[in-house]
Design an enzyme around this catalytic site. Structure first.
Site, PDB file in Angstrom:
ATOM      1  CG  ASP A 399      -1.621   1.297   1.531  1.00  0.00           C
ATOM      2  OD1 ASP A 399      -2.248   1.654   0.563  1.00  0.00           O
ATOM      3  OD2 ASP A 399      -1.631   1.732   2.486  1.00  0.00           O
ATOM      4  CD  GLU A 534     -12.523  16.689   5.685  1.00  0.00           C
ATOM      5  OE1 GLU A 534     -12.758  15.718   6.160  1.00  0.00           O
ATOM      6  OE2 GLU A 534     -12.819  17.365   4.761  1.00  0.00           O
ATOM      7  NE  ARG A 630      -2.011  11.775  -0.319  1.00  0.00           N
ATOM      8  CZ  ARG A 630      -2.901  11.076   0.286  1.00  0.00           C
ATOM      9  NH1 ARG A 630      -4.048  11.439   0.735  1.00  0.00           N
ATOM     10  NH2 ARG A 630      -2.767   9.781   0.560  1.00  0.00           N
ATOM     11  N   GLY A 710      -4.375   4.318  -4.006  1.00  0.00           N
ATOM     12  CA  GLY A 710      -5.549   4.972  -4.586  1.00  0.00           C
ATOM     13  C   GLY A 710      -5.271   6.333  -5.262  1.00  0.00           C
ATOM     14  CG  ASP A 711      -2.133   8.987  -4.063  1.00  0.00           C
ATOM     15  OD1 ASP A 711      -3.120   9.425  -3.781  1.00  0.00           O
ATOM     16  OD2 ASP A 711      -1.124   9.064  -3.559  1.00  0.00           O
ATOM     17  CG  ASN A 829      -7.115   1.229   2.378  1.00  0.00           C
ATOM     18  OD1 ASN A 829      -6.520   0.952   3.174  1.00  0.00           O
ATOM     19  ND2 ASN A 829      -6.787   2.224   1.310  1.00  0.00           N
TER      20      ASN A 829
END
Lengths: 1180, 312
Positions: A399, A534, A630, A710-711, A829
């Site tokens: 991951d 966030e 990101r 997931g990027d 995940n």
């Protein structure tokens, strides 16, 4: 639950009413599982039969039992029954004892849990009860910091909005608070714990599932005094999980929906994994093979026996066969030989392996080099049965977030309008993060912080921005002139100056989020939220002066640049992995604003035309993604009151059914359009310690590393570059197509590139995107083409993949290539992937414990993989593989004499050895040296010096040399990877060696002792003397062989071979002198005094030792193996340390033609590489 | 790989720590061609010298065996002429040898009663199940005890069991003629059993026994042989025997022809290494020679590879 079947009626959808009075009949109670939890398997009465039964589900034990039974039948057995029963009882007793102890622990914890107190509301009265007495339909009152006794539906909360917060760390390890809330209507009815409604309430719920975040149920409430019940769809938001804690909420009233074994925590609990390694699998097949050989040998011997008896039985008067039946006798002798050849089956191998694996696991757990200080974690082994597979990994699936990177975000840049801020900050990638180190004193922190791990790091600095925010300088006065209008043109705002834009930007950051503020004991505030990104953004906004200070259901509070501010929170739409955006609608002094932030491609597609900042921002974003940052885009939409009302109506009138979520999605989708872009943020995902170095070494060990993230493609590729997954000389092939046809075409092109690379022997990397990956997984042709290429790529990057795809990718390789795979990850995940791979490694991450819970090995950081695989794995493979081979060997040399003896005793089933000698052979005399070797042996230990020499220069050379060894160490990994030790040919070789050695021992001693007078006073030997000499020789050879194969002689090995094998044997020989009724009685003392005893042992030792030495030498001549080459250097180094220093001081030329030359060159190479590497790091 | 400044490891100080970190001090031998040569040099020296010593010693031992069952076939008492090739020095060990006799047969080997043999009193038929199939006097086929009292056929036989039943009962009387005068050679049956075994045997009651179990020849018989062809010590001749002809008067009681066996008598002297053992000395010499060959081969290999190395 383990033994009893779940009644069928439990598996029906349920309908029940809230039990206001809290009384119920027996019948009602039995309708659902009781909340009494029983994880224990036995009670005092059932323990013995049940656990015995469990023991005999193991094939080995069944076999063991059969042998013991045969041994108890005197006609069949020549052996003492106890000699078979004793080890059986021992092994069973050990396992059952452990089982019993574990079960006792379960009883204790069950009792504790079941007796925990909780408050049941009965007719609005609080009644203290225990968890066990709870039943479906009860109203339960849970106070702050208590845990929920069953799965509840929250009906009312002390917080007016109906919200409550729970912490689910006992379920998934996640420490952050999860917001839950009662539906508005039930909050109105149950919002007062002293005076809640007594009206009918009904629940319809589906069969309980395992999924923690799923609730398929509806609530029926009677509202406004009419008897008709209204239906409300419930979601996971209303579900309070058993075992979770209530936080930040004074109390809640909940309705029990699932009890006992139906609760989510119990449904998730019984996921037991029994993994067995490939070696063990092959070993079991081999054991079966041996069993077949054993039986066929017994049949052969039995038929010889029959032949002999037919021919000689009646004539041999001395045997007294009056009642003569050769066939029956030879039938008996079949069983006798099954018993005698039983020594071929390595029964105690299984026990010995378990011992060794436990020791190996202990070493892994104690390893200082795998200690991660920041988390105060050592490695943890949760599955000990697959230790050796750590040394055979060919593919690692990793991951990215939290595994390669810290999952710790740093707010790096912000783009507001056309201006980029944040360029002044210093490079921080290599400075240890203060918060990470608990041992450091908490340095003066300006901003609120708590003791818990911080998701965000803040080093952002920009003079210009600070100046503007302080109201100084002229840059803030730059005109922007941005006018944002609502779609119907009725409402608009105007942003004139850069200063206003900046205000709007940070206000957006502090408003559009799902974080909550949390205070620790010292009243320090920190933010908690669903994702670190966030939190970072909210935190950054707070530090820039736009502090979010809390929220209620309809209001948000801020402290902006020192001034309090309140806005109405109208709606909030959560972030999820498909939406990839998050938005809020607020009423800011009468202006209704939609604040949205999200992934760039999502936001870009939703902008209204003519964006004035778009080009500039996109330019910056390209740069950002190149360095692996990101990025998120921020947008605003203004809504007129009419527009909002229209939306609100539509929203409130959505049907209460299962399509509701879809409808909501559609509505919000329409709303989140026509956005105006105001800025962007760039957050750095920090790499974990030593990730690039570890990956580089893994690649050198010929392990293929796959990164699954997931990027998006660019970000993923850049992270891959920064962690050396893609190195400068790699050819990168990309597959990112949006249809199957295109995909097929592209794969064809890639194939060409790939073939080219193969031809030129170039390293290559494959980058594939989620969508294309799905085509590949679904399409057989594509899958074949993809796997055939990807399997040989040094690294593969899969981006934009879902958790399910992660597992699919692992299976793609695991099933098609039959190679050993390892998956490593830290988050929930990654669980699918971790469970799919042969070996699952979980990291103690910030995303909770789910990954660790479902893993086989848990580590603190990615870098620990180096030590786990390349060192522990490598050694464990060698240890286990050689141990198994040796075990077959030692049983072989022990059985061969017995086999040949049968030819000399008329196939009568006479045992060649004394009974107890047979029992103790595997159990005692040869057990410990083998276990010690399996525990301690190492091919190369790169830490040569426990203590360095005091002399500085010698110490530095010693250190250098160790570094060199460590550098070379990964290249040895091939040993396990190519399965080079435990192979069928090797097994045959060892078995054959055993056969030859056994024959040498038997026949040489036979020829020496046959007829012969063993002493100067003329005594002949006899069976006991012969047997003793052969047995002693076998012990000698078994120890000699293991000594020859021991590469790493610690004093443990010496002690075990000399004291715990040979000395024990000698002691036993002395004991057996006086053991009445045995074959050996009164034999040893006389025999030991005879020269023939010693002469034969020396001869056997000389012959077999000599043969082994010749074979070893020839092997060295024709096959050089890197490990012994390195070892040779190690030894020479030990002798020449000082000389080396001398030489080094003089001149490099001295190294020419000397042994040190290649070594020195490698030093230089390594140094150059390190320098190059550090330079490249710096450049970034 | 892992940079040392980042993780300055604790030097494992205690043994416990060293074990946990797997850095126990250890000896890691790497065999080289030199060590192999040294090993084989030692092996060849040891085995060659030992082999020669054994060979010389073994050569000094005199041993001759004579098969007599065919010669004496059919005669209850037979005079068996033999010729000793050399002079034998006392003590001379006199053995009988049986071929094709399976003393190590499973049924046979267990058929005795340890308790009974150790002199335990009052053992009934039921206590002697291990003697199956020969428990009673009737099964044993004996009706008179040693001191000629009659034995009841239902009483337990003392000693019982197959081994005792098949006790070798040929007797030998060695005679030689000097000047037509026949002289007997005394063959002592004392000191022929393993000293440790003597304590295991005791008589129960002579008048109920068909055999004296403390007879050393019986004790020797009871220590079962390893192989179907075996020798057992029958007696010790405590006088020198000259080279020449001897006649052995044999009471030929033991039926070996029924099971296709052979009977021999064997004269042998011994030395420190036991009896004559050609095989042992030959094996030692062979191993010694082989080791020397290997040593030489490896030496040559080393020499040539060094030469090659120099040329390069």
């Amino acid at each position: 639950m383990f033994w009893s079947k779940r009644p069928d009626f439990f598996n029906q959808p349920r309908q029940f009413e809230g039990n206001f009075k809290g009384e119920r009949t027996q019948e009602e109670l039995e309708q659902y599982p009781s909340n009494f939890i029983k994880t224990s398997r036995y009670n005092i009465v059932t323990f013995l039969p049940k656990s015995l039964l469990l023991q005999f589900t193991r094939y080995a034990n069944i076999y063991f039992l059969c042998i013991a039974i045969i041994q108890c039948i005197p006609v069949l057995s020549t052996l003492n029954p106890f000699s078979a029963i004793a080890p059986l009882v021992f092994v069973l007793g050990l396992s059952m004892g452990r089982e019993g102890w574990e079960d006792y622990g379960r009883h204790v914890s069950d009792n504790e849990v079941n007796a925990t107190e909780c408050v049941i509301m009965k007719s609005r009265q609080m009644k203290v009860s225990t968890w066990a007495e709870l039943a479906v339909g009860d109203f339960v009152l849970v106070k702050q910091d208590e845990s929920f006794p069953a799965d509840l539906i929250v009906l009312g909360s002390a917080i007016q909005s109906g919200a409550c917060y729970i912490e689910t760390s006992s379920l998934d390890g996640e420490k952050n608070l999860k917001p839950k809330s009662a539906i508005l209507e039930s909050q109105q009815l149950y919002g007062d714990k002293n005076n809640y409604t007594d009206k009918k309430i009904r629940v319809e719920a589906q069969v309980p599932t395992q999924n923690l975040y799923e609730l398929d149920a509806s609530l029926f409430l009677s509202i406004e005094n009419d008897e008709k019940l209204r239906k409300f769809q419930l979601t996971a938001k209303q579900l309070l999980l058993r075992g979770a804690f209530l936080r930040n909420t004074e109390w809640v009233i909940g309705l029990v929906v699932y009890t006992g074994q139906d609760t989510k925590i119990m449904r998730n609990a019984d996921a037991s994994r029994i993994k067995s390694s490939e070696i063990e699998r092959i070993m079991n097949i081999l054991i079966l093979g041996i069993l077949v050989i054993q039986i066929s040998l017994s049949i052969i011997t039995a038929s010889f026996s029959s032949a002999w008896l037919h021919q000689n039985g009646s004539e041999s008067w001395y045997l007294g066969y009056n009642d003569f039946s050769p066939n029956l006798l030879s039938f008996y002798s079949f069983f006798s030989y099954i018993l005698l050849y039983n020594t071929m089956i390595p029964i105690s191998l299984i026990v010995s392996l378990e011992f060794v694996k436990v020791f190996q696991a202990y070493f892994i757990e104690q390893d200082e080099e795998m200690y991660v200080q920041s988390r105060d974690k050592y490695a943890k082994v949760q599955t000990t049965t697959i230790n050796e597979e750590l040394g055979q990994i060919e593919y690692i699936f990793s991951d990215k977030t939290g595994t390669l990177t810290c999952n710790q975000m740093e707010f790096k840049y912000c783009i507001i309008g056309n201006t980029l801020y944040g360029q002044e900050q210093q490079q921080t990638n290599n400075i240890p993060v203060q918060n990470l180190d608990p041992k450091r004193p908490q340095s003066a922190k300006v901003h609120p912080t708590s003791e818990v791990f911080q998701h965000s790091v803040f080093n952002f600095q920009d003079m210009e921005l600070s100046a503007i925010l302080k109201g100084e300088g002229s840059q803030g006065e730059q005109p922007v002139n941005l006018i944002i209008q609502s779609s119907d043109g009725k409402q608009q705002i105007q942003i004139q100056k850069q200063r206003n834009l900046i205000d709007e930007y940070f206000f957006l950051l502090s408003s559009a989020h799902e974080c909550i503020i949390q205070y620790d004991k010292n009243q320090n505030a920190s933010y908690q939220g669903p994702s670190p990104d966030e939190i970072t953004l909210v935190d950054a906004a707070a530090r820039m002066g736009f502090q979010f200070t809390g929220a209620s259901a309809s209001e948000q509070n801020f402290k902006i640049l020192g001034r309090e501010k309140k806005v109405k929170l109208l709606k909030s739409f959560e972030f999820d992995s498909t939406r990839k955006r998050m938005s809020v609608i607020i009423d800011d002094n009468g202006v209704i604003k939609l604040f949205i932030k999200g992934a760039d491609n999502i936001i870009k597609g939703r902008l209204s035309p003519n964006q004035i900042f778009l080009n500039q921002i996109v330019n910056y974003l390209d740069d950002f993604s190149k360095v692996g940052l990101r990025c998120l885009l921020m947008g605003i939409r203004i809504l007129s009151n009419e527009e909002y009302r229209e939306f609100d109506n539509a929203y409130n009138n959505l049907p209460d059914n299962d399509k509701r979520a879809e409808e909501v999605e559609k509505l919000t989708n329409n709303l989140e359009q026509n956005l105006t872009l105001i800025g962007a943020s760039a957050v750095e995902d920090k790499l974990q310690q030593l990730v690039p170095e570890t990956i580089a070494d893994l690649l050198r060990a010929n392990i293929k590393v796959w990164m699954l993230t997931g990027d998006k493609l660019e970000t993923a590729e850049n992270i891959a570059k920064s962690c050396r997954l893609i190195q400068g000389d790699f050819t990168v092939m990309r597959l990112s197509e949006s249809s199957v046809e295109e995909c097929k075409k592209k794969i064809g092109d890639i194939q060409e590139t790939y073939d080219h690379c193969i031809k030129e022997n170039r390293k290559k990397s494959f980058v594939v995107e989620g969508q294309s990956l799905q085509f590949v997984i679904d399409n057989e042709d594509l899958a074949q083409a993809f796997v055939s290429m990807a399997k040989d790529c040094e690294s593969v990057v899969c981006c934009r993949v879902t958790p399910k795809q992660k597992a699919d990718v692992v299976r793609l390789i695991k099933d098609r290539l039959n190679k050993i795979t390892l998956a490593i990850g830290d988050g929930a995940n990654d669980v699918n992937m971790i469970q799919a791979a042969h070996i699952g490694v979980g990291l103690y991450g910030n995303e909770g414990m789910r990954a660790v819970q479902s893993s086989d090995f848990a580590l603190g950081e990615f870098r620990c993989l180096w030590r786990l695989l390349l060192v522990h794995g490598h050694w464990n493979y060698i240890r286990i593989a050689e141990m198994v081979l040796y075990f077959f060997y030692k049983n072989m040399i022990f059985t061969v004499p017995q086999f040949f003896f049968s030819y000399f005793c008329a196939f009568s089933g006479q045992s060649f050895f004394d009974d107890w000698y047979i029992t103790f052979y595997n159990l005692i005399f040869t057990a410990l040296p083998l276990i010690m070797r399996g525990t301690f042996d190492q091919d190369i230990n790169y830490r040569q010096h426990v203590q360095y020499e005091e002399k500085e220069d010698v110490a530095s050379v010693q250190k250098k040399f160790e570094e060199y060894l460590k550098y070379k160490f990964p290249t040895l990994y091939y040993v396990g990877q190519s399965k080079s030790i435990f192979t069928i040919p090797n097994y045959m070789l060892w078995a054959f060696t055993g056969l030859v050695h056994g024959m040498i021992i038997y026949f040489f001693i036979l020829w020496i002792l046959d007829y012969e007078i063993v002493e100067d006073n003329g005594f002949p030997g006899g069976l006991a003397a012969f047997s003793l000499t052969v047995y002693s020789s076998i012990i000698l050879i078994a120890d000699l062989k293991i000594a020859i194969h021991t590469k790493y002689w610690t004093w443990f090995n010496f002690v075990c071979i000399t004291f715990l094998s040979i000395l024990l044997y000698i002691i036993y020989v002395i004991i057996s002198q006086f053991w009445p009724g045995t074959l050996m009685e009164y034999t040893p003392f006389t025999m030991v005094g005879t020269p023939h005893f010693w002469l034969s042992m020396i001869l056997i030792g000389g012959i077999i030792g000599g043969l082994e030495a010749i074979i070893a030498q020839l092997q060295r001549e024709f096959f050089t193996d890197p490990a012994s080459e390195m070892l040779f250097k190690v030894n020479t180094f030990g002798l020449n340390q000082n000389k080396f220093i001398e030489l080094k001081e003089k001149n490099q030329k001295q190294f020419k033609d000397s042994f040190w030359e290649p070594l020195y060159k490698q030093y230089q190479q390594q140094n150059e590489e390190v320098i190059k590497f550090s330079q490249s790091q710096h450049a970034e | 790989m892992e940079s040392s400044q980042q993780q300055d490891q604790k030097q494992p100080s205690s043994i416990g720590q060293a074990i946990k970190q797997q850095v126990l001090k250890a000896w890691q031998p790497v065999p080289t061609i030199n060590s192999t040569i040294i090993l084989f040099a030692i092996l060849s020296v040891y085995f060659l010298s030992m082999g020669i010593v054994l060979n010389v010693y073994s050569g000094e031992i005199n041993q001759q065996s004579f098969r007599y069952d065919a010669y004496c076939q059919g005669y209850p008492v037979c005079e068996f002429p033999i010729a000793l090739d050399t002079d034998y020095k006392a003590p001379i060990y006199f053995y009988y040898q049986l071929d094709n006799f399976y003393q190590n047969q499973r049924r046979y080997i267990t058929s005795k009663s340890v308790e009974q043999l150790s002199g335990q009193q009052g053992l009934g038929v039921g206590d002697l199940s291990t003697c199956y199939p020969v428990i009673t006097n009737g099964q044993m086929g004996k009706n008179l005890s040693i001191n000629a009292t009659p034995l009841s056929s239902n009483d337990p036989a003392i000693p019982c069991g197959l081994i005792a039943q098949s006790y070798f009962n040929d007797t030998f009387n060695i005679t030689y003629e000097v000047n037509d005068e026949v002289t007997n050679v005394t063959v002592s049956n004392e000191g022929i059993a393993w000293p440790t075994d003597l304590g295991l045997y005791a008589n129960t009651n002579i008048s109920q026994q068909w055999l004296n179990v403390t007879d050393e020849r019986f004790i020797v018989w009871m220590r079962v042989a390893a192989m179907p062809n075996f020798r057992k010590l029958w007696g010790i001749i405590n006088q020198d025997l000259q080279q020449g002809r001897y006649t052995i008067v044999i009471e030929n009681n033991y039926n070996s022809s029924a099971y296709g066996g052979k009977k021999f008598i064997v004269f042998s002297t011994t030395n420190q290494f036991g009896g004559k053992n050609e095989f042992l000395s030959v094996a030692y010499i062979c191993v010694g020679v082989a080791s020397s060959l290997v040593t030489i081969a490896f030496c040559l290999k080393k020499y040539f590879s060094r030469v090659d190395h120099k040329k390069l």
